[in-house]
Design an enzyme around this catalytic site. Structure first.
Site, PDB file in Angstrom:
ATOM      1  CB  THR A 347     -41.147 -45.491  -0.261  1.00 48.10           C
ATOM      2  OG1 THR A 347     -40.551 -46.713   0.203  1.00 48.10           O
ATOM      3  CG2 THR A 347     -40.256 -44.336   0.148  1.00 48.10           C
ATOM      4  CG  ASP A 348     -46.058 -44.703  -2.694  1.00 47.70           C
ATOM      5  OD1 ASP A 348     -46.719 -44.966  -1.687  1.00 47.70           O
ATOM      6  OD2 ASP A 348     -45.875 -43.550  -3.098  1.00 47.70           O
ATOM      7  CB  SER A 373     -43.544 -49.996  -8.960  1.00 52.81           C
ATOM      8  OG  SER A 373     -44.418 -48.889  -9.016  1.00 52.81           O
ATOM      9  NE  ARG A 374     -45.200 -51.723  -1.013  1.00 55.02           N
ATOM     10  CZ  ARG A 374     -44.164 -51.229  -0.381  1.00 55.02           C
ATOM     11  NH1 ARG A 374     -43.974 -49.930  -0.341  1.00 55.02           N
ATOM     12  NH2 ARG A 374     -43.290 -52.003   0.228  1.00 55.02           N
ATOM     13  CB  VAL A 375     -47.771 -46.830  -8.593  1.00 56.00           C
ATOM     14  CG1 VAL A 375     -48.598 -46.230  -9.709  1.00 56.00           C
ATOM     15  CG2 VAL A 375     -47.757 -45.896  -7.392  1.00 56.00           C
TER      16      VAL A 375
END
Length: 511
Positions: A347-348, A373-375
């Site tokens: 997941t991101d 959150s990698r976004v």
């Protein structure tokens, strides 16, 4: 016994002769929802097999002389020695807008007693995920309506954000609140005739849940008016392991139809721990080799091929998106176990819910240190970036300082101020279930807590102050919220207006 075996062998020989003309096999073994079929030479992976009596088999193991199939329907009607026919069709589910507002099973068949679903499209349950060339980066927010998530761990359209924690820590609540907020946004845009807003359609997949829990979720969605934008797909605890295994893939297919038709969808998998358990059960009966912690060795591939189907497509491919919120249940907060580490790596980002925080009354019980959150801020509107930029660091520092301060040593004024600010942010982040907050109100509240407006409010009254202030903004300062919604960023004029509104409310407010 030998005569029965001879009879079965004779029938297999006959079927093999007939199979030259038609793809026909014979059931040689049956049990626990799994069948071994001999004689089906020309078969595809995931092809549907007609076993009669309303029972459908799905080809899972393609071996040299036989096929291992999982069975859908009442498999007790199937017996050894009976015929099985290949259909030439892969397992597929109905898709389309006709699914909205309905409760369906793992094959997309309605189970809500509201009649048949009108649809003219079917999608394969298993499908290769979109390639990297057809995708684009995530830059549109999914507003959850939950302040700590929208501020610190933003989710974007097309992202895969894991919700992880022990049982009864509020994982499902976060996902349901997100669905409720999408329904509110969709309805507001529809009522205002806003053609620029892209509605976010929602799919809730319940895997291995108790029927009472699922009924409660459906009741909540109906009460809030969210069902017209939602599909509920159920493979409950009383359903077979086969249905629980297929359910998330069927949900992904329903969501992909929206993505492929230039729309945005959100899918919740509740939860993938039970999905892995169902897959283990099916695999071991099919005699697939078990791996680490007794899970079959391909369980990573199981979840990766499911979650990779979530994406944001580029404009040449319609610009649609499918956002995934998979849920994983941990044991005693152990995120280093097999299934959690698998899904974390796919997941991101993840939102980790701590049991200790939950029982301290901090709900949602989000652990600031582990959640990420990698976004990042690319999934936030600019106004939220401006007010929430430093807040995650401040809260993490506060948690460390609070642990240090409990030893009772003398603290300098700057440290005391940080502690007081952290207490107020923690209180502001406490939020009741099923009460999502619009992002414009979130921006004003976060600005107020960071710019000394709440410094004079006693910590125990912060939630009451925030609730009253939100109501005041909604009822009497609607124009300010409309400006924030339109501009999506804070300029000097808007900041001055927010400061004036917040200060005047603070002066008149009494606990």
């Amino acid at each position: 016994m030998s005569s029965i075996l001879q009879e079965i062998e004779a029938r297999i020989a006959n079927v093999r002769y007939e199979a030259k003309q038609e793809n026909v096999g014979i059931v040689s073994e049956i049990g626990d929802g799994v069948a071994k079929i001999e004689g089906l030479d020309d078969l595809m992976m995931n092809e549907m097999i007609d076993l009669g009596h309303g029972v459908t088999g799905i080809a899972m193991n393609l071996e040299e002389t036989s096929v291992g199939a999982i069975l859908m329907g009442d498999y007790t009607k199937v017996s050894e020695g009976q015929e099985a026919k290949g259909t030439g069709r892969l397992l597929q589910v109905p898709v389309g807008k006709g699914m909205l507002g309905r409760v369906v099973n793992a094959l997309g068949q309605p189970i809500d007693g509201k009649g048949d679903i009108k649809n003219d499209a079917f999608y394969p349950v298993e499908k290769i995920a979109p390639g990297i060339i057809t995708r684009r980066s995530v830059n549109q927010p999914v507003q959850t309506g939950i302040i700590p998530i929208d501020a610190m761990i933003p989710i974007g359209r097309g992202q895969r954000e894991l919700i992880i924690g022990d049982r009864s820590t509020g994982k499902t609540t976060i996902c349901i609140d997100t669905i409720l907020n999408q329904a509110r946004l969709n309805k507001t845009a529809q009522d205002a005739g806003d053609t620029n807003y892209r509605p976010l359609y929602c799919i809730y997949v319940a895997i291995g849940q108790k029927q009472s829990n699922v009924a409660q979720v459906i009741g909540t969605l109906e009460e809030a008016g969210a069902m017209p934008w939602t599909v509920v797909l159920v493979a409950g605890a009383s359903d077979s392991a086969t249905e629980q295994y297929l359910a998330p893939f069927a949900g992904a297919a329903i969501g992909e139809w929206f993505m492929d038709n230039h729309m945005d969808a959100l899918i919740v998998y509740d939860d993938l721990t039970k999905h892995a358990n169902a897959y283990r059960q099916v695999s071991l009966i099919l005699k697939r080799p078990s791996g680490r912690e007794a899970f079959p060795g391909d369980v990573f591939y199981l979840h990766s091929r499911l979650l990779e189907r979530s994406a944001r497509m580029n404009e040449e491919h319609g610009g649609g998106s499918l956002t995934a919120l998979p849920i994983i249940e941990t044991q005693m907060g152990d995120v280093s176990a097999y299934i959690p580490t698998n899904v974390i790596s796919i997941t991101d980002g993840q939102i980790f819910l701590e049991t200790d925080l939950f029982y301290q009354g901090i709900r949602p019980a989000i652990s600031v240190g582990i959640s990420v959150s990698r976004v990042g801020s690319s999934a936030q509107i600019k106004a939220m970036k401006q007010v929430a930029g430093r807040i995650k660091t401040e809260l993490a520092q506060f948690r460390e300082l609070a642990a240090f301060a409990q030893f009772g040593s003398d603290l300098d004024p700057q440290t005391m101020a940080r502690l007081e600010r952290g207490k107020r942010i923690t209180e502001l982040f406490k939020q009741g279930q099923h009460s999502p907050i619009p992002v414009e109100i979130q921006v004003v509240l976060l600005w107020a807590v960071q710019n000394n407006v709440m410094d004079e409010v006693p910590v125990e009254h912060i939630r009451k102050f925030a609730s009253d202030f939100s109501e005041y903004l909604s009822t009497q300062k609607h124009q300010l919220l409309q400006k924030l919604e339109k501009e999506k960023k804070l300029d000097d004029t808007l900041v001055a207006e927010i400061k004036s509104v917040a200060s005047s409310f603070r002066e008149t407010w009494k606990p």
